[in-house]
Write a protein that holds these residues in place. Structure first.
Motif, PDB file in Angstrom:
ATOM      1  N   TRP A  30       1.908  -2.156 -37.733  1.00 54.74           N
ATOM      2  CA  TRP A  30       3.293  -1.767 -38.028  1.00 54.74           C
ATOM      3  C   TRP A  30       3.985  -1.055 -36.866  1.00 54.74           C
ATOM      4  CZ3 TRP A  30       5.774  -4.579 -41.095  1.00 54.74           C
ATOM      5  CH2 TRP A  30       5.135  -5.184 -42.177  1.00 54.74           C
ATOM      6  N   PRO A  31       3.332  -0.151 -36.158  1.00 54.97           N
ATOM      7  CA  PRO A  31       4.021   0.429 -34.996  1.00 54.97           C
ATOM      8  C   PRO A  31       4.412  -0.629 -33.953  1.00 54.97           C
ATOM      9  CG  PRO A  31       2.146   1.787 -35.586  1.00 54.97           C
ATOM     10  CD  PRO A  31       2.064   0.528 -36.428  1.00 54.97           C
ATOM     11  N   THR A  32       3.532  -1.596 -33.715  1.00 52.61           N
ATOM     12  CA  THR A  32       3.838  -2.664 -32.755  1.00 52.61           C
ATOM     13  C   THR A  32       4.950  -3.556 -33.292  1.00 52.61           C
ATOM     14  OG1 THR A  32       1.549  -2.643 -31.992  1.00 52.61           O
ATOM     15  CG2 THR A  32       2.862  -4.589 -31.435  1.00 52.61           C
ATOM     16  N   PRO A  41      11.371 -14.029 -32.334  1.00 52.38           N
ATOM     17  CA  PRO A  41      12.275 -14.744 -33.237  1.00 52.38           C
ATOM     18  C   PRO A  41      11.650 -15.132 -34.577  1.00 52.38           C
ATOM     19  CG  PRO A  41      11.595 -16.155 -31.420  1.00 52.38           C
ATOM     20  CD  PRO A  41      11.050 -14.793 -31.134  1.00 52.38           C
ATOM     21  N   PHE A  42      10.343 -15.061 -34.688  1.00 52.43           N
ATOM     22  CA  PHE A  42       9.687 -15.445 -35.939  1.00 52.43           C
ATOM     23  C   PHE A  42       8.890 -14.270 -36.510  1.00 52.43           C
ATOM     24  CE2 PHE A  42       7.401 -16.994 -32.254  1.00 52.43           C
ATOM     25  CZ  PHE A  42       6.131 -16.451 -32.412  1.00 52.43           C
ATOM     26  N   SER A  43       9.523 -13.102 -36.555  1.00 50.19           N
ATOM     27  CA  SER A  43       8.869 -11.884 -37.053  1.00 50.19           C
ATOM     28  C   SER A  43       8.388 -12.043 -38.489  1.00 50.19           C
ATOM     29  CB  SER A  43       9.810 -10.687 -36.947  1.00 50.19           C
ATOM     30  OG  SER A  43      10.079 -10.396 -35.608  1.00 50.19           O
ATOM     31  N   ARG A  44       9.164 -12.744 -39.301  1.00 48.47           N
ATOM     32  CA  ARG A  44       8.762 -12.954 -40.700  1.00 48.47           C
ATOM     33  C   ARG A  44       7.426 -13.693 -40.761  1.00 48.47           C
ATOM     34  NH1 ARG A  44      10.341 -17.266 -44.752  1.00 48.47           N
ATOM     35  NH2 ARG A  44      10.058 -16.272 -46.780  1.00 48.47           N
ATOM     36  N   ASP A  45       7.249 -14.682 -39.894  1.00 50.51           N
ATOM     37  CA  ASP A  45       5.995 -15.437 -39.855  1.00 50.51           C
ATOM     38  C   ASP A  45       4.833 -14.548 -39.411  1.00 50.51           C
ATOM     39  OD1 ASP A  45       7.065 -18.070 -40.546  1.00 50.51           O
ATOM     40  OD2 ASP A  45       8.045 -17.972 -38.602  1.00 50.51           O
ATOM     41  N   VAL A  46       5.097 -13.648 -38.466  1.00 49.62           N
ATOM     42  CA  VAL A  46       4.051 -12.741 -37.987  1.00 49.62           C
ATOM     43  C   VAL A  46       3.592 -11.836 -39.122  1.00 49.62           C
ATOM     44  CG1 VAL A  46       3.505 -10.878 -36.375  1.00 49.62           C
ATOM     45  CG2 VAL A  46       4.881 -12.822 -35.607  1.00 49.62           C
ATOM     46  N   VAL A  47       4.537 -11.295 -39.879  1.00 51.67           N
ATOM     47  CA  VAL A  47       4.182 -10.409 -40.991  1.00 51.67           C
ATOM     48  C   VAL A  47       3.473 -11.204 -42.093  1.00 51.67           C
ATOM     49  CG1 VAL A  47       5.062  -8.796 -42.723  1.00 51.67           C
ATOM     50  CG2 VAL A  47       6.042  -8.802 -40.415  1.00 51.67           C
ATOM     51  N   PHE A  73      -1.768  -9.210 -30.117  1.00 47.05           N
ATOM     52  CA  PHE A  73      -0.399  -8.721 -30.281  1.00 47.05           C
ATOM     53  C   PHE A  73      -0.345  -7.189 -30.314  1.00 47.05           C
ATOM     54  CE2 PHE A  73       2.863  -7.664 -33.646  1.00 47.05           C
ATOM     55  CZ  PHE A  73       3.980  -7.830 -32.857  1.00 47.05           C
ATOM     56  N   VAL A  74      -1.292  -6.551 -30.980  1.00 47.76           N
ATOM     57  CA  VAL A  74      -1.232  -5.093 -31.155  1.00 47.76           C
ATOM     58  C   VAL A  74      -1.943  -4.301 -30.064  1.00 47.76           C
ATOM     59  CG1 VAL A  74      -0.991  -5.315 -33.651  1.00 47.76           C
ATOM     60  CG2 VAL A  74      -3.254  -4.876 -32.690  1.00 47.76           C
ATOM     61  N   LEU A  75      -2.813  -4.946 -29.293  1.00 50.14           N
ATOM     62  CA  LEU A  75      -3.546  -4.209 -28.266  1.00 50.14           C
ATOM     63  C   LEU A  75      -2.620  -3.800 -27.127  1.00 50.14           C
ATOM     64  CD1 LEU A  75      -6.899  -6.173 -28.133  1.00 50.14           C
ATOM     65  CD2 LEU A  75      -6.501  -3.885 -29.013  1.00 50.14           C
ATOM     66  N   PRO A  76      -2.818  -2.611 -26.598  1.00 51.67           N
ATOM     67  CA  PRO A  76      -1.918  -2.128 -25.548  1.00 51.67           C
ATOM     68  C   PRO A  76      -2.134  -2.814 -24.197  1.00 51.67           C
ATOM     69  CG  PRO A  76      -3.621  -0.512 -25.974  1.00 51.67           C
ATOM     70  CD  PRO A  76      -3.793  -1.613 -26.990  1.00 51.67           C
ATOM     71  N   PHE A  77      -3.269  -3.456 -23.991  1.00 50.67           N
ATOM     72  CA  PHE A  77      -3.547  -4.119 -22.723  1.00 50.67           C
ATOM     73  C   PHE A  77      -3.138  -5.575 -22.838  1.00 50.67           C
ATOM     74  CE2 PHE A  77      -6.677  -0.730 -23.273  1.00 50.67           C
ATOM     75  CZ  PHE A  77      -6.249   0.097 -22.249  1.00 50.67           C
ATOM     76  N   GLN A 120      11.686  -5.407 -45.613  1.00 47.34           N
ATOM     77  CA  GLN A 120      12.760  -4.590 -46.201  1.00 47.34           C
ATOM     78  C   GLN A 120      12.361  -3.124 -46.280  1.00 47.34           C
ATOM     79  OE1 GLN A 120      13.678  -6.396 -49.969  1.00 47.34           O
ATOM     80  NE2 GLN A 120      15.095  -7.845 -49.046  1.00 47.34           N
ATOM     81  N   ASP A 121      11.109  -2.867 -46.660  1.00 47.26           N
ATOM     82  CA  ASP A 121      10.640  -1.487 -46.851  1.00 47.26           C
ATOM     83  C   ASP A 121      10.291  -0.784 -45.551  1.00 47.26           C
ATOM     84  OD1 ASP A 121      10.908  -1.905 -49.556  1.00 47.26           O
ATOM     85  OD2 ASP A 121       8.762  -2.233 -49.907  1.00 47.26           O
ATOM     86  N   LYS A 122       9.581  -1.462 -44.669  1.00 55.30           N
ATOM     87  CA  LYS A 122       9.047  -0.823 -43.468  1.00 55.30           C
ATOM     88  C   LYS A 122       9.948  -0.951 -42.248  1.00 55.30           C
ATOM     89  CE  LYS A 122       4.396  -1.428 -45.083  1.00 55.30           C
ATOM     90  NZ  LYS A 122       3.189  -0.746 -44.838  1.00 55.30           N
ATOM     91  N   LEU A 123      10.793  -1.967 -42.256  1.00 55.53           N
ATOM     92  CA  LEU A 123      11.663  -2.200 -41.106  1.00 55.53           C
ATOM     93  C   LEU A 123      13.102  -2.381 -41.570  1.00 55.53           C
ATOM     94  CD1 LEU A 123       9.431  -4.802 -39.221  1.00 55.53           C
ATOM     95  CD2 LEU A 123       9.605  -2.369 -38.767  1.00 55.53           C
ATOM     96  N   PRO A 124      13.682  -1.341 -42.143  1.00 55.23           N
ATOM     97  CA  PRO A 124      15.063  -1.506 -42.638  1.00 55.23           C
ATOM     98  C   PRO A 124      16.018  -1.806 -41.480  1.00 55.23           C
ATOM     99  CG  PRO A 124      14.405   0.800 -42.715  1.00 55.23           C
ATOM    100  CD  PRO A 124      13.205  -0.002 -42.285  1.00 55.23           C
ATOM    101  N   GLU A 125      17.035  -2.572 -41.786  1.00 52.62           N
ATOM    102  CA  GLU A 125      18.013  -2.978 -40.771  1.00 52.62           C
ATOM    103  C   GLU A 125      18.824  -1.794 -40.293  1.00 52.62           C
ATOM    104  OE1 GLU A 125      19.154  -6.503 -40.165  1.00 52.62           O
ATOM    105  OE2 GLU A 125      17.444  -7.311 -41.178  1.00 52.62           O
TER     106      GLU A 125
END
Length: 125
Positions: A30-32, A41-47, A73-77, A120-125
């Motif tokens: 979630w932080p990433t 462009p396909f954030s919905r697909d990632v979630v 995707f989430v690793l910092p390196f 909707q809950d975690k990433l409100p517009e």
């Protein structure tokens, strides 16, 4: 990024490797995602893929492929640092796109429903 490296990232791996990836993904997803949502462009697909990987009904091979892509995707390196505007997530997009192609049809409607709720809950517009 070439196909060999993407192929290595997406190897499903053993169950113990999948568990380690799952813990990393769970902790950092979630932080990433909050940083990347406007650049991918396909954030919905990632979630939806995140929820697919967490679904016990998802086949182990599919979970492994998705977890490999999400772990990258989430690793910092990274090959390209994510802090670089507009290009930082381009390598992540390549890996995620390859993963989605490999698991086509395995991300179900129920995963998209959960993704829509979470966005909707975690990433409100």
């Amino acid at each position: 990024m070439d196909d060999v490296k993407i192929g290595e990232i997406l190897l499903p791996g053993e169950e113990s490797e999948q568990e380690a990836k799952a813990r990393k993904v769970e902790r950092r997803f979630w932080p990433t995602m909050k940083r990347a949502v406007r650049q991918i462009p396909f954030s919905r697909d990632v979630v939806a893929a995140y929820y697919c990987a967490r679904d016990p009904a998802t086949p182990m091979r599919t979970r492994g492929i998705i977890l490999g892509a999400l772990a990258y995707f989430v690793l910092p390196f990274d090959f390209i640092p994510d802090v670089l505007a507009m290009v930082g997530f381009s390598d992540d997009v390549a890996v995620l796109t390859a993963a989605f192609a490999a698991v086509a049809g395995q991300i179900k409607d129920r995963h998209y429903v959960r993704a829509d709720e979470a966005l909707q809950d975690k990433l409100p517009e």
